[in-house]
Scaffold this motif. Structure first.
Motif, mmCIF file in Angstrom:
data_model
loop_
_atom_site.group_PDB
_atom_site.id
_atom_site.type_symbol
_atom_site.label_atom_id
_atom_site.label_comp_id
_atom_site.label_asym_id
_atom_site.label_seq_id
_atom_site.Cartn_x
_atom_site.Cartn_y
_atom_site.Cartn_z
ATOM 1 N N TYR A 144 0.819 -1.197 0.000
ATOM 2 C CA TYR A 144 0.000 0.000 0.000
ATOM 3 C C TYR A 144 0.860 1.257 0.000
ATOM 4 O O TYR A 144 1.861 1.342 0.709
ATOM 5 C CB TYR A 144 -0.914 0.028 1.233
ATOM 6 N N LEU B 237 -3.652 15.484 8.575
ATOM 7 C CA LEU B 237 -3.360 14.911 7.269
ATOM 8 C C LEU B 237 -4.655 14.437 6.631
ATOM 9 O O LEU B 237 -5.466 13.769 7.278
ATOM 10 C CB LEU B 237 -2.394 13.727 7.400
ATOM 11 N N LEU C 9 -6.261 12.379 3.263
ATOM 12 C CA LEU C 9 -5.889 11.407 2.243
ATOM 13 C C LEU C 9 -6.368 11.856 0.872
ATOM 14 O O LEU C 9 -7.560 12.110 0.667
ATOM 15 C CB LEU C 9 -6.484 10.049 2.604
ATOM 16 N N TYR D 280 -4.792 6.600 -2.757
ATOM 17 C CA TYR D 280 -3.942 5.518 -2.295
ATOM 18 C C TYR D 280 -4.016 4.358 -3.274
ATOM 19 O O TYR D 280 -4.871 4.348 -4.178
ATOM 20 C CB TYR D 280 -4.282 5.092 -0.868
ATOM 21 N N ILE E 1 -9.563 6.168 -4.602
ATOM 22 C CA ILE E 1 -9.868 7.567 -4.316
ATOM 23 C C ILE E 1 -9.855 7.805 -2.815
ATOM 24 O O ILE E 1 -10.429 7.015 -2.050
ATOM 25 C CB ILE E 1 -11.236 7.941 -4.896
ATOM 26 N N GLY E 2 -9.218 8.898 -2.424
ATOM 27 C CA GLY E 2 -9.194 9.247 -1.012
ATOM 28 C C GLY E 2 -10.307 10.203 -0.642
ATOM 29 O O GLY E 2 -11.360 10.216 -1.265
ATOM 30 N N ASP E 3 -10.060 11.019 0.356
ATOM 31 C CA ASP E 3 -11.085 11.912 0.889
ATOM 32 C C ASP E 3 -11.093 13.296 0.245
ATOM 33 O O ASP E 3 -12.107 13.979 0.259
ATOM 34 C CB ASP E 3 -10.904 12.068 2.397
ATOM 35 N N TYR F 110 -0.951 12.147 1.023
ATOM 36 C CA TYR F 110 -1.680 13.019 1.928
ATOM 37 C C TYR F 110 -1.256 14.472 1.684
ATOM 38 O O TYR F 110 -0.147 14.741 1.236
ATOM 39 C CB TYR F 110 -1.329 12.716 3.397
#
Lengths: 112, 114
Positions: A31, A43, A45, A48, A57-59, A35
């Motif tokens: 992984y 932090l 995200l 990833y 897809i992150g946040d 960030y």
């Protein structure tokens, strides 16, 4: 000990510019994460990946693309940089999802 | 959705005093919990982690944390702080068997004074 390196360490670009941030890890971790760190937010995200060719897809993904070309290398792309993307960017890796992460030293990006 | 709250943005303590940095998380499943430290101009380094088992976990440099499930808390403690402990501390949660995303708190900046 896990080793995560990032380049460049500092980058200045102009609004609308094209920027690529690079990350390499040398511990065969599955992984990898990107960030951004902003005062008051901790932090957050961006994207990833759990392996070469994979992207999750992150946040806070808007305005960012990412690509995982190999087990070791994970890139973050800003194709039309904006001042709101001025931030400190960290890459991290972990052997399994959800477990402890190893962080790079960070890239400070300034968009004028 | 997962969330982490660190209610104290800044904490100042005297060298040699005890320390507690607070962390509360929100997650309905089985959490993995972490404390990281960030020294100036550096990346984050792991202090300690909790996956399962004994709710009191020991970390580096005399730090420990206790997982209290009933309170959804994972406070960080140290019996006697040193000036070199001045840094920013982040609490984080991830999900066992979940989507493997981490959520970080906003951080607590610790200043140790003489």
């Amino acid at each position: 000990e896990a080793a995560v390196t990032q380049s460049p360490r500092n980058k200045v670009t102009v609004t609308g510019g094209n920027v690529t941030l690079s990350c390499r890890q040398t511990n065969s971790h599955n992984y990898m994460y990107w960030y951004r760190q902003d005062t008051g937010h901790g932090l957050r995200l961006i994207h990833y990946s759990y392996g070469a060719g994979n992207l999750q897809i992150g946040d806070v993904p808007d305005g960012y693309k990412a690509t995982r070309t190999t087990q070791e290398d994970f890139f973050l792309l800003l194709e039309l940089a904006s001042p709101s993307q001025t931030s400190l960017y960290f890459c991290a890796s972990s052997d399994w999802g959800g477990r402890e992460q190893y962080f790079g030293p960070g890239t400070r990006l300034t968009v004028l | 959705a997962q969330s982490v709250t660190q209610p104290d943005a800044r904490v100042t303590v005297s060298e040699g005093a005890s320390l507690q940095l607070r962390c509360k998380y929100s997650y309905s499943g089985t959490p993995y919990l972490f404390w990281y430290v960030q020294y100036p101009r550096q990346g984050l380094q792991l202090l300690l982690k909790y996956y399962s088992g004994d709710p009191v976990v020991q970390g580096v440099n005399g730090f420990e944390a206790e997982f209290i499930k009933s309170n959804s808390s994972f406070h960080l403690r140290k019996a006697s702080v040193h000036w070199s402990d001045s840094a920013v501390y982040f609490c984080a949660v991830s999900a066992k068997g979940g989507n493997y995303k981490y959520v970080f708190g906003a951080g607590t900046r610790l200043k140790v004074i003489a």
